[in-house]
Structure formats: C-alpha cells, structure tokens
Enzyme design. Sequence first.
Site, PDB file in Angstrom:
ATOM      1  N   ARG A 188       0.817  -1.218   0.000  1.00 50.65           N
ATOM      2  CA  ARG A 188       0.000   0.000   0.000  1.00 50.65           C
ATOM      3  C   ARG A 188       0.845   1.260   0.000  1.00 50.65           C
ATOM      4  O   ARG A 188       0.391   2.326  -0.412  1.00 50.65           O
ATOM      5  CB  ARG A 188      -0.992  -0.034   1.165  1.00 50.65           C
ATOM      6  CG  ARG A 188      -2.212  -0.878   0.820  1.00 50.65           C
ATOM      7  CD  ARG A 188      -2.948  -1.365   2.019  1.00 50.65           C
ATOM      8  NE  ARG A 188      -2.317  -2.547   2.570  1.00 50.65           N
ATOM      9  CZ  ARG A 188      -2.387  -2.903   3.842  1.00 50.65           C
ATOM     10  NH1 ARG A 188      -3.054  -2.163   4.689  1.00 50.65           N
ATOM     11  NH2 ARG A 188      -1.785  -3.995   4.243  1.00 50.65           N
ATOM     12  N   GLU A 242       5.261 -10.714  15.576  1.00 50.28           N
ATOM     13  CA  GLU A 242       4.768 -11.306  16.825  1.00 50.28           C
ATOM     14  C   GLU A 242       5.235 -12.765  16.932  1.00 50.28           C
ATOM     15  O   GLU A 242       5.741 -13.208  17.951  1.00 50.28           O
ATOM     16  CB  GLU A 242       3.243 -11.204  16.823  1.00 50.28           C
ATOM     17  CG  GLU A 242       2.630 -11.337  18.194  1.00 50.28           C
ATOM     18  CD  GLU A 242       1.120 -11.182  18.120  1.00 50.28           C
ATOM     19  OE1 GLU A 242       0.604 -10.740  17.068  1.00 50.28           O
ATOM     20  OE2 GLU A 242       0.477 -11.514  19.124  1.00 50.28           O
TER      21      GLU A 242
HETATM   22  P1  AMP Z   1       4.518  -2.749  11.447  1.00 48.65           P
HETATM   23  O1  AMP Z   1       5.786  -3.279  10.846  1.00 48.65           O
HETATM   24  O2  AMP Z   1       4.067  -3.530  12.637  1.00 48.65           O
HETATM   25  O3  AMP Z   1       4.598  -1.266  11.729  1.00 48.65           O
HETATM   26  O4  AMP Z   1       3.370  -2.994  10.385  1.00 48.65           O
HETATM   27  C1  AMP Z   1       3.192  -2.134   9.322  1.00 48.65           C
HETATM   28  C2  AMP Z   1       2.721  -2.848   8.077  1.00 48.65           C
HETATM   29  O5  AMP Z   1       1.680  -3.776   8.343  1.00 48.65           O
HETATM   30  C3  AMP Z   1       2.166  -1.828   7.104  1.00 48.65           C
HETATM   31  O6  AMP Z   1       2.672  -2.117   5.807  1.00 48.65           O
HETATM   32  C4  AMP Z   1       0.673  -1.977   7.187  1.00 48.65           C
HETATM   33  O7  AMP Z   1       0.107  -1.863   5.912  1.00 48.65           O
HETATM   34  C5  AMP Z   1       0.425  -3.342   7.814  1.00 48.65           C
HETATM   35  N1  AMP Z   1      -0.520  -3.300   8.947  1.00 48.65           N
HETATM   36  C6  AMP Z   1      -0.229  -3.537  10.251  1.00 48.65           C
HETATM   37  N2  AMP Z   1      -1.308  -3.440  11.038  1.00 48.65           N
HETATM   38  C7  AMP Z   1      -2.340  -3.118  10.223  1.00 48.65           C
HETATM   39  C8  AMP Z   1      -3.739  -2.840  10.434  1.00 48.65           C
HETATM   40  N3  AMP Z   1      -4.307  -2.875  11.656  1.00 48.65           N
HETATM   41  N4  AMP Z   1      -4.487  -2.517   9.356  1.00 48.65           N
HETATM   42  C9  AMP Z   1      -3.937  -2.453   8.120  1.00 48.65           C
HETATM   43  N5  AMP Z   1      -2.648  -2.709   7.865  1.00 48.65           N
HETATM   44  C10 AMP Z   1      -1.842  -3.035   8.891  1.00 48.65           C
END
Ligand code: AMP
Length: 180
Positions: free
Chosen positions: A65, A102
């Site tokens: 995205r 996780e």
């Molecule tokens: P992080 O590495 O944990 O910051 O996760 C970020 C990535 O996971 C991004 O590319 C987001 O598009 C996706 N992502 C994580 N949590 C969500 C959520 N609740 N809704 C949509 N996309 C998420």
Amino acid sequence: MMKEQDKKYLLDSIRAIKDFPKKGIIFRDITTLLNNKNAFAFLMDHLVEKYQNKELDYIVGIESRGFIFGAALSARLKLPFVPIRKPGKLPFKCIQESYSLEYGTDSIEIHTDAFNDSKNAKVLLIDDLIATGGTAIAAIRLIEKLNAKCIEACFLLELKDLDGAKELAKLTSVYSILEV
Ligand code: AMP
C-alpha cells in the site's frame, strides 16, 4: 499540520474491519479512501504541499500500500520512486533486511542500484500505516546500507498504542497524518 475536521474527513473515508486477517486485529482498509476520488485527491494535495519544497531526491514506498501513495506522490513531485518489496519479487540484484513479527520474522528487499550510487540521497519513506514500526525500521536500514538518508517517514495512519512511531523517531523524523 492538517486541520482536525480534515483529519476526521480522511479517517471517515477509511473502513475499519474487525478480526481481519485474524481475531483481535482491526484492519484499516484504505481501499475505501482510494475509491473516494475527493478524499484521495485531498490526501495527495496535502502531501504535495507538505513535501514539494523539501529538496527530496527519492520517494521510497513499502509493499504494497506504500506503493499507491508513494508512486502517486512521486509523479506529482516529479521524483523517482523506489519500491521496497517482500523477498523474491524484485528481479535485479537486491539487499535484504529481516525484522521480527509477533511470531517469527519477515524480510524486505531493495534493488542495490535504487539510488543510482548517489551518496547521501535524501529519501522520503512512505507507507499506509505504522503499527510496531518493524517494517519501517528495516526499510530505513536498507536505505542507509545504500548510502542514502531517510529524512522523513510518512504514514497515513499511526496506531498509537503500539509505540512503533516512537521507536522509529529515534532514526528519522516521523509524520503520521492520522492517529488512532
Ligand atoms: P509494522 O511493521 O508492525 O509497523 O506494520 C506495518 C505494516 O503492516 C504496514 O505495511 C501496514 O500496511 C500493515 N498493517 C499492520 N497493522 C495493520 C492494520 N491494523 N491494518 C492495516 N494494515 C496493517
């Protein structure tokens, strides 16, 4: 900074889906924002205004995205766009970074010639959402390995409970348009 009423307008254009992709997750679905021509154009105009005079050299988007917003912004600012992708997707020579999830780990890759060997290229990193920050931190490590500098990481949405932006802020400036 965006006005509160404009933030509410954008946030209302994003659909929240409970228990997707698994129980306990509220998935922020930006397809409804993209499907709303006024909301999408408003968001892009905001990003153009914010980043047009920042002397950026590249925009880097994170799969998948981050490609949508990053590539749209690159075309508006006439800047080159660089994709960071999941392993095995980019066809040329790549470097890889891993980060913890996780359960287990994940990796992302970038082409080694993404910044054309320029030194200290100024990069804006874009993704739709920051949760734990793991993906964005790994992306910054990739950018730095190629001797470029991430001057800001920009997200449409920040999940505040997870403190990802706080961790990321140790490495670069962070701009989250919306927070939930
Ligand atoms: P992080 O590495 O944990 O910051 O996760 C970020 C990535 O996971 C991004 O590319 C987001 O598009 C996706 N992502 C994580 N949590 C969500 C959520 N609740 N809704 C949509 N996309 C998420």
